[in-house]
Design a protein around this motif. Structure first.
Motif, PDB file in Angstrom:
ATOM      1  N   GLY A   1      -0.422   5.828  11.546  1.00  0.00           N
ATOM      2  CA  GLY A   1      -0.593   5.227  10.227  1.00  0.00           C
ATOM      3  C   GLY A   1       0.736   4.904   9.571  1.00  0.00           C
ATOM      4  O   GLY A   1       0.901   3.844   8.949  1.00  0.00           O
ATOM      5  N   ALA A   2       1.716   5.808   9.730  1.00  0.00           N
ATOM      6  CA  ALA A   2       3.040   5.558   9.163  1.00  0.00           C
ATOM      7  C   ALA A   2       3.692   4.344   9.815  1.00  0.00           C
ATOM      8  O   ALA A   2       4.334   3.520   9.145  1.00  0.00           O
ATOM      9  N   ALA A   3       3.523   4.220  11.132  1.00  0.00           N
ATOM     10  CA  ALA A   3       4.087   3.071  11.837  1.00  0.00           C
ATOM     11  C   ALA A   3       3.440   1.767  11.358  1.00  0.00           C
ATOM     12  O   ALA A   3       4.121   0.746  11.173  1.00  0.00           O
ATOM     13  N   ALA A   4       2.120   1.792  11.138  1.00  0.00           N
ATOM     14  CA  ALA A   4       1.428   0.603  10.625  1.00  0.00           C
ATOM     15  C   ALA A   4       1.904   0.270   9.213  1.00  0.00           C
ATOM     16  O   ALA A   4       2.014  -0.909   8.843  1.00  0.00           O
ATOM     17  N   LEU A   5       2.193   1.309   8.420  1.00  0.00           N
ATOM     18  CA  LEU A   5       2.691   1.089   7.058  1.00  0.00           C
ATOM     19  C   LEU A   5       4.079   0.449   7.088  1.00  0.00           C
ATOM     20  O   LEU A   5       4.364  -0.482   6.325  1.00  0.00           O
ATOM     21  N   VAL A   6       4.949   0.933   7.975  1.00  0.00           N
ATOM     22  CA  VAL A   6       6.280   0.334   8.120  1.00  0.00           C
ATOM     23  C   VAL A   6       6.160  -1.123   8.569  1.00  0.00           C
ATOM     24  O   VAL A   6       6.864  -2.006   8.058  1.00  0.00           O
ATOM     25  N   ALA A   7       5.252  -1.382   9.505  1.00  0.00           N
ATOM     26  CA  ALA A   7       5.044  -2.748   9.978  1.00  0.00           C
ATOM     27  C   ALA A   7       4.600  -3.656   8.834  1.00  0.00           C
ATOM     28  O   ALA A   7       5.045  -4.809   8.726  1.00  0.00           O
ATOM     29  N   THR A   8       3.732  -3.133   7.971  1.00  0.00           N
ATOM     30  CA  THR A   8       3.271  -3.924   6.826  1.00  0.00           C
ATOM     31  C   THR A   8       4.425  -4.240   5.891  1.00  0.00           C
ATOM     32  O   THR A   8       4.551  -5.363   5.384  1.00  0.00           O
ATOM     33  N   GLY A   9       5.287  -3.237   5.666  1.00  0.00           N
ATOM     34  CA  GLY A   9       6.453  -3.467   4.825  1.00  0.00           C
ATOM     35  C   GLY A   9       7.376  -4.523   5.405  1.00  0.00           C
ATOM     36  O   GLY A   9       7.881  -5.403   4.683  1.00  0.00           O
ATOM     37  N   LEU A  10       7.601  -4.475   6.716  1.00  0.00           N
ATOM     38  CA  LEU A  10       8.446  -5.482   7.359  1.00  0.00           C
ATOM     39  C   LEU A  10       7.804  -6.869   7.315  1.00  0.00           C
ATOM     40  O   LEU A  10       8.505  -7.880   7.253  1.00  0.00           O
ATOM     41  N   ALA A  11       6.467  -6.910   7.354  1.00  0.00           N
ATOM     42  CA  ALA A  11       5.775  -8.197   7.304  1.00  0.00           C
ATOM     43  C   ALA A  11       5.929  -8.882   5.957  1.00  0.00           C
ATOM     44  O   ALA A  11       5.790 -10.109   5.852  1.00  0.00           O
TER      45      ALA A  11
END
Length: 392
Positions: free
Chosen positions: A368-378
């Motif tokens: 979930g944290a990795a998906a959150l970081v990915a969303t931030g980068l997006a």
């Protein structure tokens, strides 16, 4: 659809189905070769390293000599690798080879040669998608079709492998090189040089670089969760989970990728930035559901939501990377996109196993944290695009 795309989609479908057939044989092969947990981990790790290293090399070669020669060489490696793997396992069954020698053969043929060839197929397909299309809609749709072909293979491969294993262990082992030969025949007879788009391209690192970061973290999130799916299901049901339960979770994941990349991407016609912005939070929602799902059905639903989100987002990632360079660098960028997945699946399973020993819920939280970081980068490419589109 460009005329050059169907042959490479067929090659992806056939070869990745062969890959899934071999993956479905992991349990019986481990038993036959008496592999330890560390040996199995080494087989998987070397395969991921090979994909990560070979993919950019294939990409450079695609730009230098073209897609068709690269695919034919790569598919030749798939044939040799899968055939050598089959010989190693069947020789170990017949006690022609000792366990240590058979294991060494598995590393060389399955982890190195076959994995290197497998990487060439995806790199070639993504390069064709980039070379033969123009504009955001066409490029994103083509990249989505490549992912959808992989999704179909995820669904068909295990079913085919399981059905063939009922007859004998050797049958699915020798079906894999036949599949690779079939893919090579399709490429040799049907693939023509793509009609290269002459659309002018302005390299935008502020959009492309964050997209690569988002792609890596999304692949990492998936790798972390898939590595502990058996243990998660067992913990939730407080019982020993049969292979059918695990297969249902992976089947739900395959359905999600197929729907996202083969159906939603062509229908929605969203930009790569929007696919990343929507896909990341959707994957995060799936991980949140997975963290508390008390049954196999809800876990399957969680995996479906995760794969829908990741499927949308990684299509946006691949399309954004392809749109960021011109025709002369489509092979290289396809190689780098493929390498990102290999790197994620190299570190993800190891990290997941360590965290699971500390706290069973930790891998899901990390995903979930990795998906959150990915969303931030997006968000970065979307902000850059909105600023550049403002009137002066």
């Amino acid at each position: 659809m460009p005329r050059s795309l169907p042959p490479v989609l067929a090659a992806v479908l056939v070869v990745y189905s062969a890959h899934q057939v071999l993956s479905a044989l992991s349990a019986p092969v481990v038993s036959v070769l008496s592999l330890t947990t560390s040996q199995l981990g080494l087989v998987l790790s070397i395969a991921s390293v090979t994909i990560a290293v070979a993919s950019p090399v294939w990409g450079v070669l695609v730009d230098a000599v073209g897609v068709r020669p690269v695919l034919l060489v790569g598919l030749g490696l798939c044939v040799v690798g899968s055939a050598g793997f089959a010989v190693a396992v069947t020789s170990a069954v017949g006690e022609t080879l000792t366990g240590d020698v058979a294991f060494a053969f598995v590393l060389v043929f399955r982890s190195v040669l076959f994995s290197a060839g497998l990487a060439s197929v995806l790199v070639g397909a993504l390069a064709v998608a980039g070379l033969s299309t123009s504009g955001e809609t066409g490029r994103t749709r083509a990249v989505g079709f490549v992912g959808a072909a992989q999704g179909v293979a995820v669904l068909l491969g295990p079913v085919l492998g399981g059905a063939l294993t009922v007859a004998s262990l050797a049958l699915p082992l020798y079906v894999a090189p036949v599949f690779a030969l079939l893919a090579a025949f399709v490429v040799f007879t049907a693939l023509k040089p793509p009609a290269v788009s002459q659309e002018p391209v302005r390299f935008r690192p502020a959009e492309v670089v964050p997209a690569f970061g988002a792609g890596f973290f999304l692949h990492l999130s998936l790798a972390v969760v898939q590595a502990v799916v058996v243990y998660l299901a067992a913990d939730r049901l407080d019982t020993r989970v049969g292979s059918g339960s695990v297969e249902s979770l992976l089947f739900a994941s395959g359905i999600g990728f197929l729907v996202a990349q083969g159906l939603l991407v062509p229908l929605l016609k969203w930009s790569p930035a929007r696919l990343l912005l929507v896909g990341g939070p959707l994957a995060l929602a799936g991980y949140a559901l997975l963290a508390f799902a008390p049954s196999t059905a809800l876990m399957a639903l969680a995996f479906l939501v995760v794969s829908l989100g990741v499927g949308l987002a990684v299509t946006g990632f691949g399309a954004a990377a392809s749109l960021g360079v011109g025709a002369r660098r489509q092979g290289l960028v396809a190689g780098l996109v493929t390498a990102v997945s290999g790197l994620a699946f190299l570190g993800g399973p190891v990290l997941s196993a360590v965290l699971y020993e500390v706290e069973p819920l930790a891998p899901v939280l990390l995903a979930g944290a990795a998906a959150l970081v990915a969303t931030g980068l997006a968000v970065v490419p979307a902000l850059v695009r909105s600023e550049t589109s403002l009137p002066n």
